[in-house]
Write a protein that holds these residues in place. Structure first.
Motif, PDB file in Angstrom:
ATOM      1  N   ASP A 157      -1.280   6.605   1.430  1.00 40.26           N
ATOM      2  CA  ASP A 157      -2.687   6.206   1.509  1.00 40.26           C
ATOM      3  C   ASP A 157      -3.078   5.722   2.900  1.00 40.26           C
TER       4      ASP A 157
ATOM      5  N   THR B 276      -6.548  -1.683   3.937  1.00 43.47           N
ATOM      6  CA  THR B 276      -7.619  -0.827   3.448  1.00 43.47           C
ATOM      7  C   THR B 276      -8.891  -1.025   4.284  1.00 43.47           C
TER       8      THR B 276
ATOM      9  N   SER C  21      -8.844   3.178  -1.322  1.00 44.95           N
ATOM     10  CA  SER C  21      -8.834   3.370   0.133  1.00 44.95           C
ATOM     11  C   SER C  21      -9.941   2.541   0.769  1.00 44.95           C
TER      12      SER C  21
ATOM     13  N   GLY D 274      -9.709   6.212   3.897  1.00 41.98           N
ATOM     14  CA  GLY D 274     -10.773   5.220   3.835  1.00 41.98           C
ATOM     15  C   GLY D 274     -11.856   5.420   4.878  1.00 41.98           C
TER      16      GLY D 274
ATOM     17  N   ARG E 286       0.849  -1.183   0.000  1.00 43.23           N
ATOM     18  CA  ARG E 286       0.000   0.000   0.000  1.00 43.23           C
ATOM     19  C   ARG E 286       0.886   1.234   0.000  1.00 43.23           C
TER      20      ARG E 286
END
Ligand code: ADP
Ligand code: MG
Length: 280
Positions: free
Chosen positions: A17, A205, A173, A21, A13
């Motif tokens: 990021d 995520t 996300s 999410g 990932r």
């Protein structure tokens, strides 16, 4: 369980990021059709899901689970209220929200490798970049050796693993899963549940996973949101206090048994209410 290569979280990932999410569903109702034919599928629903959380939406068939998930994906527009992901209002599908369906998640005329590389290519990656991303995610789901096969040449469980790799290749996300293991046999389904948890642990995520299977929901989730019979509303928000990593032996622990029983009782009471309402 299949062999997942040892990726660190950062490798799988993007560092930037991490912490993304956050899903906010605010007073969302969704009606299909007009006037006399209008059908209320989702009734005034609000949900908050934290970055990295694994949430299952559990409810009987036809209660509006897919409709709610499709609103987060951007395939269905809420009639009232809003859905936002990381404070951006959702008004169409986007690469920040990966989706895995029960079936038809793959392009049958493309190889496994091409299926996974497709998203990054569409997003402007070069052939080499897209290929490297495809290999990364095929590794993550344990299918690096199957890149040259076509989807029809793989078992159902393997196809769904490709579907997960394909969704993750856009570095979403949020991963949205609509009864992804519903068409698999019971044994494969259990293996896939463990595999998914392993992938999620590495990729980090947010996951929203729709199912009508109580055991699947309790085994997977940090939180189980139970929906009422149609029109769907969230009637319970059940925290699953089992430690991670999860393993199938936990199914005999008091925490699991109590959570499972609570979900079953809630669904049973709700089904009875719906049945009685049909018989007045
Ligand atoms: P679930 O996924 O929980 O089984 P759905 O979200 O698919 O339920 O459906 C909820 C209700 O909304 C059902 O009565 C279904 O027939 C109806 N519905 C779903 N999608 C549409 C649509 N595009 N047009 C009209 N009605 C729909
Ligand atoms: Mg559905």
């Amino acid at each position: 369980m299949f062999n997942v290569h040892k990726f660190t979280n950062a490798e799988a990932r993007r560092q930037s990021d991490i912490g993304k999410g956050h899903i906010a569903v605010r007073d969302v109702s969704i009606t299909f059709g007009q006037s006399a034919a209008a059908h209320l599928a989702v009734d005034t629903t609000s949900i908050d899901i934290a970055p990295g959380e694994f949430v299952c939406i559990l409810g009987p068939s036809g209660c509006g689970k897919s409709t709610l998930l499709n609103a987060v994906a951007g395939y269905v527009a809420p009639t009232t209220g809003t859905v936002s992901v990381d404070e951006v209002v959702v008004d169409k599908p986007g690469p920040d929200r990966g989706m895995v369906f029960q079936q038809y998640s793959l392009l049958p005329w493309k190889t496994v490798y091409e299926n996974v590389a497709f998203g990054p290519k569409m997003a402007g990656a070069t052939r080499t970049e897209a290929g490297s991303v495809a290999n990364t995610f095929l590794n993550l789901v344990g299918l690096r050796k199957f890149g040259n096969r076509y989807p029809a040449e793989l078992s159902g469980g393997m196809q769904q693993r490709v579907g997960i790799a394909r969704a993750l290749a856009n570095y979403p996300s949020v991963l949205l899963m609509d009864e992804p293991f519903g068409a698999l046999d019971a044994q494969t389904r259990l293996v896939m549940q463990e595999s998914l948890l392993e992938i999620w642990r590495k990729f980090g995520t947010t996951v929203v996973f729709v199912t009508h299977d109580v055991d699947e929901a309790v085994f997977l989730a940090d939180r189980v949101l139970i929906m009422s019979a149609a029109p769907g509303r969230i009637i319970e928000d059940v925290e699953i206090k089992l430690p991670r990593p999860r393993n199938p032996d936990m199914a005999s622990t008091p925490t699991y048994v109590e959570a499972r029983q609570f979900c079953l009782d809630t669904i049973r009471a709700e089904s009875r209410k719906a049945f009685e309402a049909q018989n007045v």
